[in-house]
Every structure is written in C-alpha cells, then in structure tokens.
Write an enzyme that holds these catalytic residues in place. Structure first.
Site, PDB file in Angstrom:
ATOM      1  N   GLU A  16       0.837  -1.207   0.000  1.00 47.26           N
ATOM      2  CA  GLU A  16       0.000   0.000   0.000  1.00 47.26           C
ATOM      3  C   GLU A  16       0.868   1.253   0.000  1.00 47.26           C
ATOM      4  O   GLU A  16       2.083   1.197   0.179  1.00 47.26           O
ATOM      5  CB  GLU A  16      -0.898   0.030   1.252  1.00 47.26           C
ATOM      6  CG  GLU A  16      -2.354  -0.307   1.020  1.00 47.26           C
ATOM      7  CD  GLU A  16      -3.140   0.806   0.333  1.00 47.26           C
ATOM      8  OE1 GLU A  16      -2.532   1.808  -0.099  1.00 47.26           O
ATOM      9  OE2 GLU A  16      -4.372   0.685   0.236  1.00 47.26           O
ATOM     10  N   ASN A 145      -9.430   5.749   2.654  1.00 46.18           N
ATOM     11  CA  ASN A 145      -8.398   5.374   1.689  1.00 46.18           C
ATOM     12  C   ASN A 145      -7.832   6.593   0.973  1.00 46.18           C
ATOM     13  O   ASN A 145      -7.422   7.539   1.610  1.00 46.18           O
ATOM     14  CB  ASN A 145      -8.947   4.314   0.726  1.00 46.18           C
ATOM     15  CG  ASN A 145      -8.371   2.939   1.000  1.00 46.18           C
ATOM     16  OD1 ASN A 145      -7.183   2.794   1.233  1.00 46.18           O
ATOM     17  ND2 ASN A 145      -9.214   1.921   0.990  1.00 46.18           N
ATOM     18  N   ASP A 194      -9.612   2.509  -4.258  1.00 47.80           N
ATOM     19  CA  ASP A 194      -8.674   2.371  -3.142  1.00 47.80           C
ATOM     20  C   ASP A 194      -7.790   3.610  -3.109  1.00 47.80           C
ATOM     21  O   ASP A 194      -8.291   4.718  -3.021  1.00 47.80           O
ATOM     22  CB  ASP A 194      -7.890   1.066  -3.305  1.00 47.80           C
ATOM     23  CG  ASP A 194      -7.287   0.549  -2.003  1.00 47.80           C
ATOM     24  OD1 ASP A 194      -6.837   1.366  -1.191  1.00 47.80           O
ATOM     25  OD2 ASP A 194      -7.243  -0.680  -1.806  1.00 47.80           O
TER      26      ASP A 194
END
Length: 283
Positions: A16, A145, A194
């Site tokens: 991420e 997010n 996302d």
C-alpha cells in the site's frame, strides 16, 4: 506508453501507500500487515526495508531528511533517521488501525483509520498538524483510503472505499473542508476505489481493488483511461522516477484465494503522464 512492468518483485500481504520521496529520490511503500516500510531506488535497483512495531498504514517522508511519519495501528508516530520512534498522536482504539495517509500542500498529514473488521462507520479521517495537534475532519468513515490534492491545492479528493465513490471537497489551509460532491462512482463489478494520486493535469488516478485495473478521471469526472493489470488487487498508485512520469502501483495478496504470481509486487507503468512533487510532512 507501454504496458505495466514489474518494478519490485515481492509477495507483500497488503502492499500500500506508494509515494515518491523527492529529496531521497526513492519510492516508499508499505506492507501494512507485515509492519514493513519498503524503499526502492529505480536508478540502481537498491532496496531497503524498515520494520515497524505495529501494523503500518502509510509512511511519508519528513522535511529536511528527518526521517518518516508513520500512520500506525495506535496513532501517528515519527521515526528519525537513526531509528528512534516517538508518538506524535497516540490514540489507540480496540479493533482499529491506521490506513492510508497523505501530506497536504501545507505540510500537514491527513491520516485515515478503519476497523479490522471493516465495520461501517468505524474509521475516520484526521488532520495532524506539524506540531502534533489533531482534528477529526471526517467521522463515520468505514475504510478511509485515497486522499490527494489538485495541482493548485484548492480541491481535495477522497475515497471511503465501500461507497464506491471518489469525492471532492473544496480545500484550503487548516482543518476545514468545504462542500462535498461526487467526482465519480465506480460501477458494480469493476472493483472498489482504493488509493489515488493526482497528476499535473489535475486528473485523478485510482487503483481498483478487486477490479484489476487503474483508472484516470479528468477533473470533470470523465473516465479518461483504464489500465488493465495482471493482478486482481491493486491498492494504490503514485508517480515517481527522475521526471515523475512513471506510475508505480502497489498490490496485495491478502484475501485472494488464487493470487496471480505477481500479486504483492510493485508494478510500474512507464511514461504514464506527468506527476506532481509530493510535499513532505513538516513536523
């Protein structure tokens, strides 16, 4: 523009939060559930790995090469170059962790949280000033997010993934946000929005979890480009490289019952566009 390539071969559980550290000239990204902060220098292929004491949702550089700011399970912490760790905001809550985070043009960190069980309304978005003062900007968030700003800093883009929306707010210095509207809605069957980034043209790039793609939306919300990926779970994207023209994409294996061999790696789309220099945390 060519197709995507493998920039970093890795089997991250939940890769991420990629960001280009303009001062160090390296790509930073995290493996949330492994508690690791990765660094990658595309010029020579050099890699680094730092371990954190808790799950780490995001890592962002601090100004002046003073280390990193980390969005951890129990709050926001500063890591100095020697490895020392100190809490800037310590706010533990059972079942909750830090998730994505971004630095605003004024040098403040906007840090998101979520519950491990993704319970509706269990997360929030908090603005953390360089002096450590924190203000909750959005509550009743489920999976906080992607967060990013327009080139002039007047708009803030934001994703609460289960809503399937990319929202946009009027923005300015300080903790306040103006009117909220929807920029784009991800249709059912195309995955969930996302992490995101904004390019020099003001377009928003967003990774589609369970959608196997990255999309680019124009400032008026028009779908401008779709980049198909070999993996099902891309998580976020960021421009990097010497001229900020390459789009780096983090990916995940977590929860994928039949992951692609490249799931968990960092992908790159060379020559994708023109990126913006991302500010470092001023604290």
């Amino acid at each position: 523009m060519t197709g995507t390539e493998i920039a970093v071969r890795e089997k991250a559980r939940l890769g991420e939060g990629p960001v280009w550290d303009a001062e160090a000239r390296v790509l930073l990204w995290v493996d949330i559930l492994a508690g690791r902060v990765h660094g990658f220098d595309p010029a020579d292929g050099r890699r680094t790995v730092l371990c954190t004491p808790q799950h780490v949702g995001a890592a962002r550089p601090r100004t002046g090469g003073r280390g990193l700011v980390l969005n951890l399970r129990d709050g926001v912490a500063l890591r100095d170059p020697g490895g020392g760790l100190s809490w800037l905001v310590h706010d533990p809550a059972p079942g909750r962790r830090g998730n994505d985070a971004a630095v605003a043009p004024d040098g403040a960190l906007w840090a998101g949280t979520m519950r491990y069980d993704e319970a509706p309304g269990g997360g929030r978005l908090t603005r953390v000033a360089p002096d450590g003062s924190a203000v909750t900007v959005l509550d009743d968030v489920t999976v906080s997010n992607g967060t990013g700003w327009s080139p002039d800093g007047r708009l803030m883009y934001y994703v609460d993934s289960p809503t399937r929306r990319i929202d946009v707010f009027r923005s300015g210095d300080g903790p306040g946000l103006g009117a909220r509207r929807t920029l784009a809605v991800i249709e059912r069957g195309a995955g969930f929005p996302d992490g995101l980034c904004v390019d020099a043209d003001g377009c928003v790039w967003v990774a589609l979890w369970d959608g196997g793609a990255v999309r680019r939306y124009t400032p008026d919300g028009r779908l401008d480009r779709t980049v198909p990926l070999p993996v099902r779970r891309p998580t976020a994207c960021a421009f990097g490289g010497a001229d900020l023209s390459d789009l780096y994409i983090t990916t995940a294996r977590e929860g994928d019952t039949d992951p692609h061999p490249h799931a968990g790696s960092v992908l790159v789309l060379p020559g994708a566009g023109r990126g913006l220099v991302q500010p470092a945390f001023a604290g």
